[in-house]
Design an enzyme around this catalytic site. Structure first.
Site, short mmCIF file in Angstrom:
data_model
loop_
_atom_site.label_atom_id
_atom_site.label_comp_id
_atom_site.label_asym_id
_atom_site.label_seq_id
_atom_site.Cartn_x
_atom_site.Cartn_y
_atom_site.Cartn_z
N CYS A 2 0.86 -1.16 0.00
CA CYS A 2 0.00 0.00 0.00
C CYS A 2 0.90 1.21 0.00
CB CYS A 2 -0.86 0.07 1.26
SG CYS A 2 -2.06 -1.27 1.41
N GLY A 29 -0.45 0.09 -4.91
CA GLY A 29 -1.77 -0.47 -4.70
C GLY A 29 -2.75 0.13 -5.68
N ASN A 103 0.21 0.76 5.92
CA ASN A 103 0.90 -0.15 5.00
C ASN A 103 1.59 -1.21 5.84
OD1 ASN A 103 3.90 0.11 2.95
ND2 ASN A 103 2.27 -1.39 2.85
N GLY A 104 1.32 -2.47 5.53
CA GLY A 104 1.92 -3.57 6.28
C GLY A 104 0.84 -4.48 6.80
N CYS A 234 12.02 -4.54 4.02
CA CYS A 234 11.66 -5.64 3.11
C CYS A 234 12.56 -5.63 1.87
CB CYS A 234 10.21 -5.45 2.72
SG CYS A 234 9.66 -6.48 1.37
N TYR A 240 11.38 -5.42 -6.33
CA TYR A 240 10.10 -5.41 -7.02
C TYR A 240 9.22 -4.20 -6.70
CZ TYR A 240 5.32 -6.57 -8.34
OH TYR A 240 4.07 -6.52 -8.88
N ASP A 343 12.05 -9.83 -12.43
CA ASP A 343 12.49 -9.63 -11.04
C ASP A 343 12.17 -10.82 -10.16
OD1 ASP A 343 9.74 -8.82 -9.49
OD2 ASP A 343 9.74 -8.26 -11.58
N CYS A 379 4.59 -14.14 2.88
CA CYS A 379 4.92 -12.91 3.62
C CYS A 379 3.81 -12.62 4.63
CB CYS A 379 5.04 -11.74 2.65
SG CYS A 379 5.31 -10.17 3.50
N CYS A 433 10.78 -14.40 2.90
CA CYS A 433 10.09 -15.16 1.84
C CYS A 433 11.10 -15.91 0.97
CB CYS A 433 9.22 -14.24 1.00
SG CYS A 433 10.10 -12.81 0.38
S1 SF4 Z 1 8.71 -11.86 3.93
FE1 SF4 Z 1 9.56 -11.16 1.95
S2 SF4 Z 1 8.01 -9.79 1.11
FE2 SF4 Z 1 7.56 -10.04 3.28
S3 SF4 Z 1 8.60 -8.34 4.33
FE3 SF4 Z 1 10.00 -10.06 4.35
S4 SF4 Z 1 11.24 -9.83 2.49
FE4 SF4 Z 1 9.44 -8.52 2.27
#
Ligand code: SF4
Length: 456
Positions: A2, A29, A103-104, A234, A240, A343, A379, A433
């Site tokens: 977001c 978003g 956001n999150g 992140c 990305y 990516d 995630c 992830c």
């Molecule tokens: S799990 Fe992956 S997408 Fe989610 S915050 Fe961590 S690095 Fe980013």
């Protein structure tokens, strides 16, 4: 995923500035957009499903006068893509009314919702944040600080209450938030590109665990929760999500992506005639791959820019349809050995269709190169990647993925290569992830619809 934006600027058209700020954050978003304003302490909001330009027009913006404003572009990560979940959310509590843009994803939203009881107007975890501030009788600064202390997981938040603008980041700093100035007026935004668009100068990043409150007396910043020992910006933002012209933790995203491509060319070279990106997200890495390998860069695939990013669309059916409308190969790919750079691969369906499209256009070979490692785990912090059983790399070897997407060869950038390209230390980033190593406890369930009435 977001975008959030906030401004305190008495005497300026804050709704219009927020509208432009949201345009710069549209990539974060595309499901819904909204703006809330505060005028003489009273809150008004307008939000709807659609893109920023679809939700707002001149008439609607002129109906949002105020001295302060926040805005939001939404991609649903908790709660469905429904009007009630569009943000900013307004929540009326015993102490005050609060407008929130978040956001999150919170990892303790279930517990907090239970504790706070009923009367939620949305099925989004974000309303929990608003409720915590709206229920707290103390002044806004203390109420927002107390809310920040209660939250677990990812929370980059901007809010309005009692004629004040506030913003904070969770102590891990999963999602970005920057503070800028338009003249002397404070601006908060997810990314620096939004500051650039409204003509604000970058002042600094909001620190993880820090609360910023702007009122008539100026901007007050306070480290409410100590910054987590292990930072967790992140890494997906780098390869990305963030816009290429944004600077994340002082690093320009485009430059980082070019380095990813250069490194990929060193790690996984290919004998080929052309390097082409899957536009737009693969473009900087393809430039890097071309530079490092000496293989000429080609646009190769022409993108219809008026069809929105496929990843942002939540339904699988829409995603498949989106790809067919979105790309068209150039005649120059015929008979060529191609390196195709993207990516990431999540489900693999998009990549498979593109590889097939290139072979159908006469490509002799299609070597797929991915500027991130395999995505193997979900995630819990605000990116709706898919569940683990939908992720192709979670259950298949690289060669099995290659076979599934129909490519001549397939290679991913190593984790070390990705890390080095960001110029940030491992201790500063979340990579869960890619590694399955989460920086916080995570809930057993990542179902984004868990607060829907039909959810069990
Ligand atoms: S799990 Fe992956 S997408 Fe989610 S915050 Fe961590 S690095 Fe980013």
């Amino acid at each position: 995923m977001c975008g959030v934006f906030g401004i305190r600027a008495p005497g300026r058209d804050v709704a219009r500035l927020t509208y432009f700020g949201l345009h710069a954050l549209q990539h974060r978003g595309q499901e819904s957009a909204g703006i809330a304003v505060s005028r003489d302490g009273r809150l008004t909001g307008l939000r709807d499903l659609g893109l920023v330009a679809q939700v707002f027009d001149e008439r609607k913006l002129s109906g949002l006068p105020g001295e302060l404003a926040i805005g939001h572009t939404r991609y649903s990560t908790t709660g469905s893509n429904a009007w009630a979940n569009a943000q900013p959310l307004l929540h009326h509590g015993p102490a005050r009314t609060v407008a929130i843009a978040h956001n999150g994803n919170l990892t303790n939203a279930d517990a907090l919702r239970t504790e706070l009881g009923g009367r939620f107007g949305s099925t989004s975890d974000s309303e929990v944040v608003a409720a915590l501030v709206a229920n707290d009788e103390r002044p806004v600064r203390e109420a927002a600080a107390a809310a920040l202390e209660r939250l677990q997981g990812a929370a980059t938040v901007v809010g309005l209450a009692d004629g004040r603008l506030f913003g904070f980041r969770d102590p891990h700093g999963f999602r970005p938030l920057v503070l800028g100035r338009l003249g002397d007026d404070p601006v908060l935004a997810s990314e620096t590109c939004a500051l650039d668009l409204v003509g604000a100068r970058f002042e600094r990043e909001v620190r993880p665990g820090e609360l910023v409150v702007a009122d008539a007396d100026g901007v007050h910043a306070e480290q409410v929760v100590p910054e987590a020992r292990r930072g967790a910006l992140c890494i997906f933002e780098f390869f990305y999500l963030a816009r290429p012209d944004t600077r994340l933790a002082g690093v320009e995203v485009h430059g980082a992506r070019v380095r990813m491509g250069e490194r990929l060319a060193e790690e996984a070279p290919a004998d080929a005639d052309l390097v082409l990106p899957i536009p737009d997200s693969g473009t900087p890495a393809a430039i890097g791959f071309s530079r490092a390998s000496g293989i000429p860069f080609s646009e190769g695939l022409i993108k219809n820019r008026y069809v929105h990013r496929t990843f942002i669309q939540p339904e699988q059916g829409m995603r498949v349809q989106g790809i067919r409308m979105k790309f068209n190969p150039l005649a120059e790919v015929a008979g060529k050995r191609l390196v195709v750079v993207d990516d990431s691969i999540v489900r693999g369906s998009t990549t498979r269709q593109i590889v097939q499209m290139l072979f159908d256009a006469g490509a002799a070979e299609v070597h797929v190169r991915i500027s991130s490692p395999p995505i193997v785990a979900p995630c819990f912090y605000g990116i709706d990647l898919a569940s683990e059983d939908e992720m192709i790399a979670a259950r298949a070897s690289v060669d099995e993925v290659r076979e599934a997407i129909g490519a001549t060869s397939l290679a991913y950038l190593s984790l070390e290569g990705l890390q080095a390209s960001t110029r940030r230390p491992e201790s500063a980033l979340c990579r869960a992830c890619l590694t399955r190593s989460y920086p916080t406890p995570v809930p057993a369930r990542s179902d984004k619809l868990r607060f829907e009435p039909s959810a069990v």
